[in-house]
Design a protein around this motif. Structure first.
Motif, short mmCIF file in Angstrom:
data_model
loop_
_atom_site.label_atom_id
_atom_site.label_comp_id
_atom_site.label_asym_id
_atom_site.label_seq_id
_atom_site.Cartn_x
_atom_site.Cartn_y
_atom_site.Cartn_z
N PRO A 82 0.66 -1.22 -0.03
CA PRO A 82 0.02 0.00 0.19
C PRO A 82 0.88 1.16 0.06
CG PRO A 82 0.05 -0.99 2.14
CD PRO A 82 0.79 -1.89 1.26
N ARG A 83 0.16 2.29 -0.38
CA ARG A 83 1.17 3.62 -0.67
C ARG A 83 1.02 4.15 0.78
NH1 ARG A 83 4.35 5.90 -4.38
NH2 ARG A 83 4.23 8.37 -4.25
N HIS A 84 2.31 4.48 1.17
CA HIS A 84 2.65 5.18 2.58
C HIS A 84 2.49 6.72 2.59
CE1 HIS A 84 3.93 4.93 6.82
NE2 HIS A 84 4.63 5.89 6.61
N ASP A 85 1.93 7.35 3.47
CA ASP A 85 1.99 8.69 3.39
C ASP A 85 2.76 9.00 4.67
OD1 ASP A 85 1.54 11.40 3.65
OD2 ASP A 85 -0.73 11.16 4.22
N TRP A 86 3.79 9.87 4.55
CA TRP A 86 4.70 10.28 5.60
C TRP A 86 4.14 11.61 6.36
CZ3 TRP A 86 7.75 6.94 7.59
CH2 TRP A 86 8.56 5.93 6.91
N THR A 87 3.26 12.09 5.71
CA THR A 87 2.67 13.51 6.26
C THR A 87 2.76 13.50 7.75
OG1 THR A 87 1.60 13.79 4.15
CG2 THR A 87 1.37 15.36 5.83
N PRO A 88 1.80 12.69 8.48
CA PRO A 88 1.78 12.86 9.79
C PRO A 88 3.23 12.70 10.54
CG PRO A 88 0.30 11.25 8.94
CD PRO A 88 1.08 11.54 7.91
N PHE A 89 4.02 11.93 10.07
CA PHE A 89 5.40 11.73 10.82
C PHE A 89 6.33 13.02 10.57
CE2 PHE A 89 3.98 7.49 9.68
CZ PHE A 89 4.15 6.80 11.01
N VAL A 90 6.05 13.32 9.29
CA VAL A 90 6.79 14.78 9.03
C VAL A 90 6.47 16.05 9.73
CG1 VAL A 90 7.51 16.43 7.19
CG2 VAL A 90 7.73 13.78 6.82
N GLU A 91 5.13 16.23 9.87
CA GLU A 91 4.64 17.31 10.52
C GLU A 91 4.84 17.20 11.96
OE1 GLU A 91 3.31 19.88 9.22
OE2 GLU A 91 4.01 18.86 7.40
N GLU A 92 4.75 15.72 12.70
CA GLU A 92 4.98 15.72 14.03
C GLU A 92 6.75 16.16 14.25
OE1 GLU A 92 5.11 12.12 17.43
OE2 GLU A 92 4.23 11.85 15.45
N SER A 93 7.41 15.91 13.26
CA SER A 93 8.85 15.94 13.45
C SER A 93 9.22 17.40 13.39
CB SER A 93 9.70 15.13 12.65
OG SER A 93 9.71 15.77 11.00
N ARG A 94 8.44 18.24 12.67
CA ARG A 94 8.46 19.65 12.58
C ARG A 94 8.53 20.45 13.91
NH1 ARG A 94 9.30 20.97 7.12
NH2 ARG A 94 8.37 19.67 5.63
N GLN A 95 7.54 19.79 14.79
CA GLN A 95 7.04 20.31 16.16
C GLN A 95 8.25 20.11 17.10
OE1 GLN A 95 4.47 22.35 15.67
NE2 GLN A 95 4.44 21.23 13.70
N LYS A 96 9.28 19.09 16.67
CA LYS A 96 10.46 18.77 17.57
C LYS A 96 11.50 19.39 17.34
CE LYS A 96 8.28 14.37 18.58
NZ LYS A 96 8.51 12.95 18.37
N PHE A 97 12.26 19.40 18.15
CA PHE A 97 13.86 20.11 17.85
C PHE A 97 14.66 19.28 16.84
CE2 PHE A 97 18.19 20.35 18.69
CZ PHE A 97 18.50 21.70 18.77
N CYS A 98 15.05 19.73 15.73
CA CYS A 98 15.67 19.00 14.53
C CYS A 98 17.39 19.66 14.63
CB CYS A 98 15.13 19.31 13.38
SG CYS A 98 16.28 18.50 12.08
N PRO A 99 18.19 18.97 15.17
CA PRO A 99 19.59 19.78 15.18
C PRO A 99 20.10 19.76 13.77
CG PRO A 99 19.78 17.25 15.61
CD PRO A 99 18.20 17.86 15.70
N PHE A 100 19.52 19.44 12.69
CA PHE A 100 20.30 19.36 11.36
C PHE A 100 19.44 20.64 10.56
CE2 PHE A 100 21.00 14.44 11.50
CZ PHE A 100 22.15 15.10 12.38
N CYS A 101 18.42 21.22 11.05
CA CYS A 101 18.00 22.44 10.42
C CYS A 101 18.74 23.53 10.63
CB CYS A 101 16.35 22.78 10.84
SG CYS A 101 15.10 21.88 10.19
N PRO A 102 18.68 24.58 9.58
CA PRO A 102 19.77 25.83 9.59
C PRO A 102 19.90 26.56 10.69
CG PRO A 102 18.63 25.39 7.60
CD PRO A 102 17.94 24.52 8.57
N GLU A 103 18.59 26.92 11.34
CA GLU A 103 18.66 27.71 12.50
C GLU A 103 19.26 26.85 13.93
OE1 GLU A 103 14.58 25.61 12.39
OE2 GLU A 103 16.05 26.37 11.10
N ASN A 104 19.70 25.51 13.70
CA ASN A 104 20.24 24.87 14.93
C ASN A 104 21.49 24.26 14.61
OD1 ASN A 104 17.66 25.39 16.48
ND2 ASN A 104 16.63 23.66 15.34
N LEU A 105 21.90 23.94 13.36
CA LEU A 105 22.99 23.29 12.98
C LEU A 105 24.02 23.96 13.64
CD1 LEU A 105 23.83 21.05 11.14
CD2 LEU A 105 24.61 22.85 9.25
#
Length: 341
Positions: free
Chosen positions: A51-74
């Motif tokens: 079946p086709r997998h939709d990553w949207t919920p996982f991606v949106e949830e991850s955007r609400q968390k801290f990501c060390p690799f995003c430009p503002e945090n790197l």
């Protein structure tokens, strides 16, 4: 030529409830890697439609968390290499940035942040992003080899795309490893390649290419100098092998090779997207000049949860028996994938 492609086809009989309990026969295969001899299994569920997998919920949830690799945090959230090893503490090439791995599993372990975007779908990946990221990774391996020639001997570049592949961070990144000894499978390829050369007087990968091109069942095509094959004995879903003829070491990989590698990887990734494989692992294997009989190869395999959210495509066979299994017959996959080449 010493190439031998061995397989065992088994037939299992049972009374099938979906056919009125008629006695039916279901095939399965055991194949043997032509270089290492490792057994792999192709299971009868191979025709199951993913079946086709939709990553949207996982991606949106991850955007609400801290990501060390995003430009503002790197800059503030990722570590730096020792200055005498990597001048400036981090290594840049294009938009790719190599930083130390906070949880290293080798003496020299880098993480290559592939760019500023927090999420890239398979269709948003580009040759430029892949080339810059692999170039930065190989530049890191060259630096550490100069820094510590005794221990920084065997390096690889690895890619876990999205969580099914074992990746813990959504933001696209590569894992770069280097140490005194190759990883287990890398070592098997190096050792068996040397043994094949000594026994046959020829390079295994040269013979494999000649055999596969002649047969045509699994040979996918050539992108620049790199040849692509549907792997005879797959290690996971839709296993594809790339071969860089006559090259063994990191120093021999040129920018054009990386361009060719990126274009070939994208062809496979587009196919994965078409058949709904939502995640993948990839690796670039290198060796030393003294490792006679070895040619640089790359491998890409699809990853999926067989039962979404609660399952995995890794089971007791891989984890406790070191016997990979897959659902796709390489020859059937090759017929479809050839159109992408």
């Amino acid at each position: 030529m010493g190439i031998e492609l061995r397989k065992i086809v088994n037939e299992t009989q049972f009374h099938n409830p979906f056919q009125g309990f008629a006695l039916t026969s279901t095939p399965s295969e055991i194949r043997f890697d032509p270089l290492t001899g490792q057994r792999v299994r192709i299971l009868p569920l191979r025709n199951r439609k993913l079946p086709r997998h939709d990553w949207t919920p996982f991606v949106e949830e991850s955007r609400q968390k801290f990501c060390p690799f995003c430009p503002e945090n790197l800059e503030k959230a990722t570590p730096r290499f020792p200055e005498d090893m990597v001048p400036g503490g981090r290594l840049n090439y294009g938009q790719a940035v190599v930083v130390p791995n906070l949880a290293p599993y080798e003496i020299y372990a880098g993480v290559t942040v592939m760019g500023p975007e927090h999420y890239l779908s398979m269709t948003e990946l580009t040759t430029g992003i892949i080339v810059d990221s692999f170039r930065a990774s190989l530049d890191f391996l060259r630096l550490v080899e100069t820094y510590d020639a005794e221990r920084a001997r065997y390096g690889s570049v690895n890619w876990n795309y999205m969580p099914y592949s074992g990746g813990s961070i959504i933001h696209p990144h590569l894992q770069v490893l280097c140490g005194p000894q190759p990883c287990r499978y890398d070592a098997e390829m190096i050792d068996h390649g040397k043994a094949y050369l000594e026994k046959n007087g020829r390079n295994f990968w040269a013979d494999l290419l000649e055999y596969e091109q002649e047969k045509g069942e699994r040979y996918l095509g050539r992108v620049g100098n790199i040849h692509w094959l549907a792997t005879f004995a797959p290690r996971a879903l839709c296993d594809v092998t790339a071969i860089l003829p006559h090259k063994t070491t990191i120093a021999e990989v040129e920018n054009q090779d990386l361009q060719d590698l990126a274009e070939g990887l994208l062809k496979v990734i587009r196919y994965y997207d078409y058949i709904n494989i939502a995640s993948f692992n990839a690796a670039l294997y290198t060796a030393r000049q003294e490792d006679r009989g070895f040619w640089i190869t790359a491998r890409i395999v699809g990853r999926y949860t067989i039962y979404p959210l609660v399952g995995s495509d890794f089971s007791h066979l891989q984890v406790l028996h070191d016997e990979p299994w897959t659902l796709h017959v390489p020859e059937e996959m090759a017929r479809e994938l050839k159109t992408y080449f």
